[in-house]
Design a protein around this motif. Structure first.
Motif, PDB file in Angstrom:
ATOM      1  N   THR A  80       0.768  -1.275   0.042  1.00 23.96           N
ATOM      2  CA  THR A  80      -0.012  -0.039   0.026  1.00 23.96           C
ATOM      3  C   THR A  80       0.991   1.304  -0.030  1.00 23.96           C
ATOM      4  OG1 THR A  80      -0.036  -0.038   2.487  1.00 23.96           O
ATOM      5  CG2 THR A  80      -1.734  -1.228   1.211  1.00 23.96           C
ATOM      6  N   GLU A  88      -3.635 -11.274   0.804  1.00 18.76           N
ATOM      7  CA  GLU A  88      -4.901 -11.307   0.165  1.00 18.76           C
ATOM      8  C   GLU A  88      -5.500 -12.647   0.470  1.00 18.76           C
ATOM      9  OE1 GLU A  88      -3.690 -10.736  -4.246  1.00 18.76           O
ATOM     10  OE2 GLU A  88      -4.197  -8.813  -3.909  1.00 18.76           O
ATOM     11  N   LYS A  90      -8.074 -15.013  -0.618  1.00 22.26           N
ATOM     12  CA  LYS A  90      -8.867 -15.176  -2.157  1.00 22.26           C
ATOM     13  C   LYS A  90      -9.922 -16.322  -1.965  1.00 22.26           C
ATOM     14  CE  LYS A  90      -4.837 -13.938  -4.764  1.00 22.26           C
ATOM     15  NZ  LYS A  90      -3.557 -14.233  -5.671  1.00 22.26           N
ATOM     16  N   GLU A 143      -9.374  -4.137   4.098  1.00 26.03           N
ATOM     17  CA  GLU A 143     -10.300  -3.845   2.651  1.00 26.03           C
ATOM     18  C   GLU A 143     -11.157  -5.168   2.588  1.00 26.03           C
ATOM     19  OE1 GLU A 143     -10.027  -2.784  -2.032  1.00 26.03           O
ATOM     20  OE2 GLU A 143      -8.074  -2.927  -0.661  1.00 26.03           O
ATOM     21  N   CYS A 145     -13.209  -6.808  -0.391  1.00 29.66           N
ATOM     22  CA  CYS A 145     -13.305  -6.421  -2.018  1.00 29.66           C
ATOM     23  C   CYS A 145     -14.502  -6.879  -2.751  1.00 29.66           C
ATOM     24  CB  CYS A 145     -12.028  -7.146  -2.525  1.00 29.66           C
ATOM     25  SG  CYS A 145     -10.402  -6.485  -1.901  1.00 29.66           S
ATOM     26  N   VAL A 146     -15.478  -7.415  -1.970  1.00 29.78           N
ATOM     27  CA  VAL A 146     -16.495  -8.038  -2.756  1.00 29.78           C
ATOM     28  C   VAL A 146     -17.730  -7.828  -1.971  1.00 29.78           C
ATOM     29  CG1 VAL A 146     -17.473 -10.412  -3.529  1.00 29.78           C
ATOM     30  CG2 VAL A 146     -15.090 -10.063  -3.479  1.00 29.78           C
ATOM     31  N   GLN A 147     -18.984  -7.612  -2.434  1.00 29.52           N
ATOM     32  CA  GLN A 147     -20.177  -7.117  -1.856  1.00 29.52           C
ATOM     33  C   GLN A 147     -21.096  -8.603  -1.611  1.00 29.52           C
ATOM     34  OE1 GLN A 147     -22.646  -4.180  -3.928  1.00 29.52           O
ATOM     35  NE2 GLN A 147     -20.656  -2.789  -3.948  1.00 29.52           N
ATOM     36  N   GLN A 156     -10.356 -15.205  -6.930  1.00 24.15           N
ATOM     37  CA  GLN A 156     -10.534 -13.892  -6.788  1.00 24.15           C
ATOM     38  C   GLN A 156     -10.252 -13.211  -5.373  1.00 24.15           C
ATOM     39  OE1 GLN A 156     -14.569 -12.703  -8.187  1.00 24.15           O
ATOM     40  NE2 GLN A 156     -14.524 -10.541  -7.399  1.00 24.15           N
ATOM     41  N   VAL A 157      -9.819 -12.172  -5.280  1.00 26.61           N
ATOM     42  CA  VAL A 157      -9.415 -11.346  -4.221  1.00 26.61           C
ATOM     43  C   VAL A 157     -10.712 -10.976  -3.317  1.00 26.61           C
ATOM     44  CG1 VAL A 157      -8.215  -9.523  -2.562  1.00 26.61           C
ATOM     45  CG2 VAL A 157      -7.071 -10.724  -4.839  1.00 26.61           C
ATOM     46  N   PHE A 159     -10.683 -10.410   0.328  1.00 21.93           N
ATOM     47  CA  PHE A 159     -10.168  -9.355   1.425  1.00 21.93           C
ATOM     48  C   PHE A 159      -8.800  -9.229   1.345  1.00 21.93           C
ATOM     49  CE2 PHE A 159     -13.620 -12.186   3.325  1.00 21.93           C
ATOM     50  CZ  PHE A 159     -14.529 -11.268   3.586  1.00 21.93           C
ATOM     51  N   ARG A 160      -8.196  -7.987   1.929  1.00 19.69           N
ATOM     52  CA  ARG A 160      -6.950  -7.836   2.144  1.00 19.69           C
ATOM     53  C   ARG A 160      -6.706  -7.696   3.606  1.00 19.69           C
ATOM     54  NH1 ARG A 160      -7.375  -5.284  -2.918  1.00 19.69           N
ATOM     55  NH2 ARG A 160      -6.177  -6.298  -4.535  1.00 19.69           N
TER      56      ARG A 160
END
Length: 164
Positions: A80, A88, A90, A143, A145-147, A156-157, A159-160
């Protein structure tokens, strides 16, 4: 048509496909390819694949939502701007992402939540089977990253995480 079998006995019946997916998980199989006359179905781990007809016969279609066991540790994420190295989390399979255990419950985790390797961070539903995804790392969610209820792809990511 004397060769027709009842739907429950067909290799393409949903319950039969689900049991094949479970066997693939249990025995660490990468692919199953079935033929029944002019019908064919192939299940692959980690691949988004639908069955294709051999000739013009109708075919059952099913993505293969098998959890790959080789990807147990999340990969390191980009750094960052503050110079932090993030991890990540995934998706381990293809399906629908759920941020909470039930519609009337709170999210498993939010930005600022502390996680450990065994913390359940979400569920991914594939073929009406709900698979819990764990953090597999320790740190703080920075973060999402998905709703909720969004379709996700394998790898696919979601969360971070800022590691401890």
């Amino acid at each position: 048509m004397a060769n027709e079998q009842p739907a429950e006995q067909s290799p393409f019946h949903v319950a039969r496909i689900q049991s094949l997916v479970e066997l693939m998980k249990e025995f660490d199989l990468n692919e199953i390819d079935l033929n029944d006359g002019e019908q064919r179905i192939r299940l692959r781990r980690g691949a988004r694949l639908v069955a294709a007809p051999v000739a013009a016969a109708p075919v059952a279609t099913a993505p293969a939502p098998v959890v790959p066991t080789a990807t147990a540790v999340p990969a390191a994420a980009p750094t960052t701007p503050a110079g932090r190295k993030l991890i990540e989390i995934k998706s381990e399979l293809i399906g629908t992402f759920y941020a909470k255990p039930a519609p009337d419950k709170d999210d498993y985790v939010k930005v600022g939540s502390r996680v450990s390797p065994d913390t359940v961070v979400c569920q991914v539903e594939a073929m009406k089977i709900f698979n819990q995804i764990t953090a597999k790392c320790s740190g703080t969610i920075v973060e999402v990253c998905v709703q909720n209820a969004e379709f996700v792809e394998f790898d696919q990511v979601l969360f971070r995480v800022e590691p401890d």
